[in-house]
Design an enzyme around this catalytic site. Structure first.
Site, PDB file in Angstrom:
ATOM      1  N   GLY A  25      -8.467  -7.640  -0.192  1.00  0.00           N
ATOM      2  CA  GLY A  25      -7.526  -8.180   0.716  1.00  0.00           C
ATOM      3  C   GLY A  25      -7.972  -8.613   1.823  1.00  0.00           C
ATOM      4  O   GLY A  25      -9.462  -9.236   1.735  1.00  0.00           O
ATOM      5  N   PHE A  26      -7.741  -8.570   3.129  1.00  0.00           N
ATOM      6  CA  PHE A  26      -8.185  -9.192   4.448  1.00  0.00           C
ATOM      7  C   PHE A  26      -9.592  -8.482   4.774  1.00  0.00           C
ATOM      8  O   PHE A  26     -10.682  -9.145   5.007  1.00  0.00           O
ATOM      9  CB  PHE A  26      -7.260  -9.216   5.451  1.00  0.00           C
ATOM     10  CG  PHE A  26      -6.432 -10.104   5.273  1.00  0.00           C
ATOM     11  CD1 PHE A  26      -6.633 -11.600   5.593  1.00  0.00           C
ATOM     12  CD2 PHE A  26      -4.978  -9.840   4.960  1.00  0.00           C
ATOM     13  CE1 PHE A  26      -5.491 -12.337   5.273  1.00  0.00           C
ATOM     14  CE2 PHE A  26      -3.889 -10.505   4.878  1.00  0.00           C
ATOM     15  CZ  PHE A  26      -4.090 -12.101   5.178  1.00  0.00           C
ATOM     16  N   GLY A  27      -9.693  -7.496   4.678  1.00  0.00           N
ATOM     17  CA  GLY A  27     -10.739  -6.564   5.191  1.00  0.00           C
ATOM     18  C   GLY A  27     -12.146  -6.571   4.047  1.00  0.00           C
ATOM     19  O   GLY A  27     -13.058  -7.184   4.464  1.00  0.00           O
ATOM     20  N   VAL A  91      -9.758   1.547  -9.072  1.00  0.00           N
ATOM     21  CA  VAL A  91     -10.446   2.729  -8.744  1.00  0.00           C
ATOM     22  C   VAL A  91      -9.676   3.925  -8.434  1.00  0.00           C
ATOM     23  O   VAL A  91      -8.374   3.890  -7.894  1.00  0.00           O
ATOM     24  CB  VAL A  91     -11.191   2.244  -7.194  1.00  0.00           C
ATOM     25  CG1 VAL A  91     -11.723   3.353  -6.697  1.00  0.00           C
ATOM     26  CG2 VAL A  91     -12.378   1.094  -7.486  1.00  0.00           C
ATOM     27  N   GLU A 183      11.798 -11.122   9.932  1.00  0.00           N
ATOM     28  CA  GLU A 183      11.314 -12.643   9.200  1.00  0.00           C
ATOM     29  C   GLU A 183      12.273 -12.601   7.787  1.00  0.00           C
ATOM     30  O   GLU A 183      12.763 -13.627   7.596  1.00  0.00           O
ATOM     31  CB  GLU A 183      10.013 -12.529   8.832  1.00  0.00           C
ATOM     32  CG  GLU A 183       9.352 -12.809  10.211  1.00  0.00           C
ATOM     33  CD  GLU A 183       7.834 -12.928   9.946  1.00  0.00           C
ATOM     34  OE1 GLU A 183       7.064 -13.334  10.756  1.00  0.00           O
ATOM     35  OE2 GLU A 183       7.190 -12.081   9.130  1.00  0.00           O
ATOM     36  N   ASP A 312      -6.175  -1.460   6.434  1.00  0.00           N
ATOM     37  CA  ASP A 312      -5.017  -0.478   6.603  1.00  0.00           C
ATOM     38  C   ASP A 312      -5.380   0.819   6.085  1.00  0.00           C
ATOM     39  O   ASP A 312      -4.403   1.771   6.475  1.00  0.00           O
ATOM     40  CB  ASP A 312      -3.974  -1.181   6.035  1.00  0.00           C
ATOM     41  CG  ASP A 312      -3.348  -2.135   6.566  1.00  0.00           C
ATOM     42  OD1 ASP A 312      -3.732  -2.631   7.865  1.00  0.00           O
ATOM     43  OD2 ASP A 312      -2.418  -2.980   5.976  1.00  0.00           O
ATOM     44  N   ALA A 328      -3.661  -7.960   9.945  1.00  0.00           N
ATOM     45  CA  ALA A 328      -4.741  -8.810   9.194  1.00  0.00           C
ATOM     46  C   ALA A 328      -5.914  -9.232  10.246  1.00  0.00           C
ATOM     47  O   ALA A 328      -6.899  -8.996   9.756  1.00  0.00           O
ATOM     48  CB  ALA A 328      -4.141 -10.084   8.702  1.00  0.00           C
TER      49      ALA A 328
HETATM   50  C1  LIG Z   1       4.900  -8.144   3.955  1.00  0.00           C
HETATM   51  C2  LIG Z   1       3.861  -7.932   4.863  1.00  0.00           C
HETATM   52  C3  LIG Z   1       3.624  -8.599   5.945  1.00  0.00           C
HETATM   53  C4  LIG Z   1       2.566  -8.713   7.020  1.00  0.00           C
HETATM   54  N1  LIG Z   1       2.696  -9.630   8.076  1.00  0.00           N
HETATM   55  C5  LIG Z   1       1.654  -9.712   8.811  1.00  0.00           C
HETATM   56  C6  LIG Z   1       1.648 -10.624   9.782  1.00  0.00           C
HETATM   57  O1  LIG Z   1       2.247 -11.721   9.754  1.00  0.00           O
HETATM   58  N2  LIG Z   1       0.626 -10.515  10.351  1.00  0.00           N
HETATM   59  C7  LIG Z   1      -0.501  -9.654  10.458  1.00  0.00           C
HETATM   60  O2  LIG Z   1      -1.654  -9.868  11.239  1.00  0.00           O
HETATM   61  N3  LIG Z   1      -0.734  -8.766   9.415  1.00  0.00           N
HETATM   62  C8  LIG Z   1       0.515  -8.790   8.618  1.00  0.00           C
HETATM   63  N4  LIG Z   1       0.767  -7.691   7.609  1.00  0.00           N
HETATM   64  C9  LIG Z   1      -0.304  -6.730   7.443  1.00  0.00           C
HETATM   65  C10 LIG Z   1      -1.546  -7.213   6.893  1.00  0.00           C
HETATM   66  O3  LIG Z   1      -1.250  -7.947   5.549  1.00  0.00           O
HETATM   67  C11 LIG Z   1      -2.506  -5.940   6.536  1.00  0.00           C
HETATM   68  O4  LIG Z   1      -2.840  -5.293   7.806  1.00  0.00           O
HETATM   69  C12 LIG Z   1      -3.645  -6.349   5.937  1.00  0.00           C
HETATM   70  O5  LIG Z   1      -3.477  -7.091   4.650  1.00  0.00           O
HETATM   71  C13 LIG Z   1      -4.727  -5.289   5.593  1.00  0.00           C
HETATM   72  O6  LIG Z   1      -5.858  -5.758   5.095  1.00  0.00           O
HETATM   73  P1  LIG Z   1      -6.572  -4.721   3.931  1.00  0.00           P
HETATM   74  O7  LIG Z   1      -7.937  -5.498   3.528  1.00  0.00           O
HETATM   75  O8  LIG Z   1      -6.654  -3.516   4.819  1.00  0.00           O
HETATM   76  O9  LIG Z   1      -5.525  -4.496   2.654  1.00  0.00           O
HETATM   77  P2  LIG Z   1      -4.982  -5.399   1.989  1.00  0.00           P
HETATM   78  O10 LIG Z   1      -4.943  -6.840   2.471  1.00  0.00           O
HETATM   79  O11 LIG Z   1      -3.680  -5.043   1.522  1.00  0.00           O
HETATM   80  O12 LIG Z   1      -5.912  -5.556   0.616  1.00  0.00           O
HETATM   81  C14 LIG Z   1      -6.123  -4.263  -0.169  1.00  0.00           C
HETATM   82  C15 LIG Z   1      -6.669  -4.704  -1.608  1.00  0.00           C
HETATM   83  O13 LIG Z   1      -7.112  -3.585  -2.337  1.00  0.00           O
HETATM   84  C16 LIG Z   1      -6.640  -3.662  -3.847  1.00  0.00           C
HETATM   85  N5  LIG Z   1      -6.781  -2.126  -4.043  1.00  0.00           N
HETATM   86  C17 LIG Z   1      -5.650  -1.144  -3.474  1.00  0.00           C
HETATM   87  N6  LIG Z   1      -5.741  -0.226  -4.246  1.00  0.00           N
HETATM   88  C18 LIG Z   1      -6.930  -0.504  -5.032  1.00  0.00           C
HETATM   89  C19 LIG Z   1      -7.594   0.432  -6.110  1.00  0.00           C
HETATM   90  N7  LIG Z   1      -7.120   1.744  -6.334  1.00  0.00           N
HETATM   91  N8  LIG Z   1      -8.374  -0.128  -6.870  1.00  0.00           N
HETATM   92  C20 LIG Z   1      -8.811  -1.352  -7.011  1.00  0.00           C
HETATM   93  N9  LIG Z   1      -8.090  -2.177  -5.740  1.00  0.00           N
HETATM   94  C21 LIG Z   1      -7.225  -1.712  -4.990  1.00  0.00           C
HETATM   95  C22 LIG Z   1      -5.240  -4.308  -3.598  1.00  0.00           C
HETATM   96  O14 LIG Z   1      -5.164  -4.821  -4.753  1.00  0.00           O
HETATM   97  C23 LIG Z   1      -5.578  -5.466  -2.300  1.00  0.00           C
HETATM   98  O15 LIG Z   1      -6.052  -6.610  -2.842  1.00  0.00           O
HETATM   99  C24 LIG Z   1       1.690  -7.945   6.762  1.00  0.00           C
HETATM  100  C25 LIG Z   1       1.727  -6.871   5.505  1.00  0.00           C
HETATM  101  C26 LIG Z   1       2.635  -7.096   4.720  1.00  0.00           C
HETATM  102  C27 LIG Z   1       2.761  -5.920   3.378  1.00  0.00           C
END
Ligand SMILES: Cc1cc2nc3c(=O)[nH]c(=O)nc-3n(C[C@H](O)[C@H](O)[C@H](O)COP(=O)(O)OP(=O)(O)OC[C@H]3O[C@@H](n4cnc5c(N)ncnc54)[C@H](O)[C@@H]3O)c2cc1C
Length: 436
Positions: A25-27, A91, A183, A312, A328
């Protein structure tokens, strides 16, 4: 059976330091980007084969954009990075003592350094039984499922002779008035008012009710009060019924109960509450109420200097002492920071200063022409905010093709009210048939 991925040594085939990143994801993506040029072999594991731009998921759910306009195959993103191995795998644990990531299929991946970036899912405040009736929005599958549900509701209403059932089909409830709820509500209202009317013969889609339910006293609770107020009034101008101060107490196939009211509705979308991935359980470390790991100021997991967690799935204090928001930019900054710490360690340099989150601003769109933006030092609302919102989102998409496609789609929606992704996919099931 998937091939067992297992090697005896922590070092990869090249003998270099091995970094495993779980989650693209983003991180996770930002951590991998930040490690470009470092003397490491990286294994990037995700249970999906694509990276999603979640801020625009609601546009897929409301037939405004296609899935391929907000998601990219991870392998394509890693094409130019020969030191990165991409694995499609889920995982389900970490053997921290043995330094291995455990996979659902029984395989395992050795690491020297582990970065966990597995995000969060929606949560139902202890009522998981509501999920089938009130799906949340997190993945492309969620988005196309919600799109299907919304479009099928109009189709069923078109063929329905019972006025009560027709009303229930044309009632769309969104639970939770954060940015996603706002939205979704605004866009569904526009879909019904602007896009769909010429397409139907038996129903007037203007009749559709869009009800946004929020337990708290205002919409966009994280925004300054005047912007919240503006957002509520703008939604009401679009025809959305905003119900504040009433918590949902039940979601069923019949509808939703909130406060002392019951509303018959065949479409409910859940946009309230999130719960972190189970990473804290994998590591046996304490988590907060939302399941997030309380990481150290350098984003390592307590007791594990070689394991970082970002995005997150963690909680960390911001410069104001409050938890960094689950958005994000925070996940991206954390991913970049972790890459810097890993590089500094490998190069024998002093560790960087503790992670410090920089908040650039909060943005939310209200329908196709308005938005609110809080930059902290300046607040914007209305059409100017919408233009900035659009430019910022196009800028953060990946690749020229996607940017052009999204810009053209938005132009089409803006000028002609056309939403071309009105596709009911994933087949029909017997329960999709109009009763009677
Ligand atoms: C509908 C929606 C709208 C949003 N709108 C905004 C916005 O307008 N502005 C903003 O800044 N933020 C927004 N956010 C929040 C933002 O998207 C999150 O804060 C951000 O994606 C967090 O990044 P992350 O890397 O922690 O997790 P994520 O981007 O969720 O990535 C997690 C990744 O881990 C993978 N994963 C999870 N569990 C496993 C596992 N067990 N094994 C292997 N892979 C796994 C997933 O498939 C995914 O690819 C929104 C979120 C949602 C759901």
């Amino acid at each position: 059976m998937t091939a067992q991925i297992e090697t005896g040594n922590a070092a990869g085939p090249t003998g270099r330091h091995r970094v495993v990143v779980v989650g693209c994801g983003f991180g996770g993506l930002e951590a991998v980007k930040g490690l470009a040029g470092a003397a490491v072999d990286i294994t990037l594991v995700d249970r999906r084969n694509h990276h999603i731009f979640q801020p625009l998921l609601y546009q897929v759910a409301t037939a405004s954009l296609a899935t391929s306009e907000i998601a990219w195959p991870i392998r394509e993103l890693m094409r130019g990075r020969p030191e990165v191995e991409t694995l499609l795998a889920t995982v389900n644990g970490v053997d921290a003592a043995g330094r291995r990531v455990l996979l659902v299929d029984g395989g395992s991946l050795p690491y020297d350094t582990l970065v966990i970036a597995t995000g969060a899912r929606h949560a139902y405040f202890g009522h998981p039984e509501w999920e089938p009736f009130a799906p949340g929005l997190k993945t492309l599958e969620d988005a196309t499922r919600i799109r299907r549900h919304i479009l099928l509701a109009f189709e069923k209403a078109e063929r329905e002779s019972d006025p009560k059932e027709q009303d229930a089909q044309l009632t769309f409830v969104i639970v939770g008035a954060g940015p996603t709820g706002v939205e979704l509500a605004g866009t569904i209202a526009e879909l019904a008012r602007d896009t769909l009317p010429p397409d139907f013969r038996n129903i007037d889609t203007h009749r559709a009710r869009v009800v946004l339910i929020e337990a708290g006293p205002r919409v966009l609770a994280g925004y300054p009060e005047d912007l919240s107020d503006y957002a509520r009034r703008s939604l009401e101008n679009l025809g959305v019924e905003v119900e504040l101060g009433r918590a949902v107490s039940e979601c069923t196939a019949e509808g939703v109960t909130y406060g002392d009211r019951h509303l018959a509705a065949r479409t409910i979308v859940w946009a309230a509450g999130v719960r972190a991935s189970p990473a804290a359980e994998w590591l046996g470390v304490t988590a907060d109420r939302a399941g997030r790991i309380a990481v150290q100021p350098d984003l390592t997991v307590p007791g594990h200097a070689e394991i970082f967690a970002v995005g997150d799935t963690v909680t960390v204090a911001g410069p104001d002492g409050k938890p960094v928001p689950g958005i994000a930019p925070a996940a991206k900054q954390e991913g970049q920071y972790v890459a810097g710490v890993i590089k500094a360690r490998l190069e024998g340099k002093a560790p960087p200063a503790p992670f410090r989150y920089k908040h650039a601003g909060s943005l939310a769109q209200i329908g196709k022409r308005l938005a609110v933006i809080d930059f902290g030092w300046i607040k914007l609302k209305g059409a100017i905010a919408w233009w900035l919102w659009g430019i910022a989102h196009i800028y953060f998409l990946i690749g020229v093709r996607t940017r052009l496609m999204v810009a053209i789609n938005w132009l089409w929606i803006h000028t002609r009210n056309r939403r071309s992704a009105r596709l009911i996919t994933q087949g029909r099931t017997p329960d999709d048939e109009t009763p009677g």
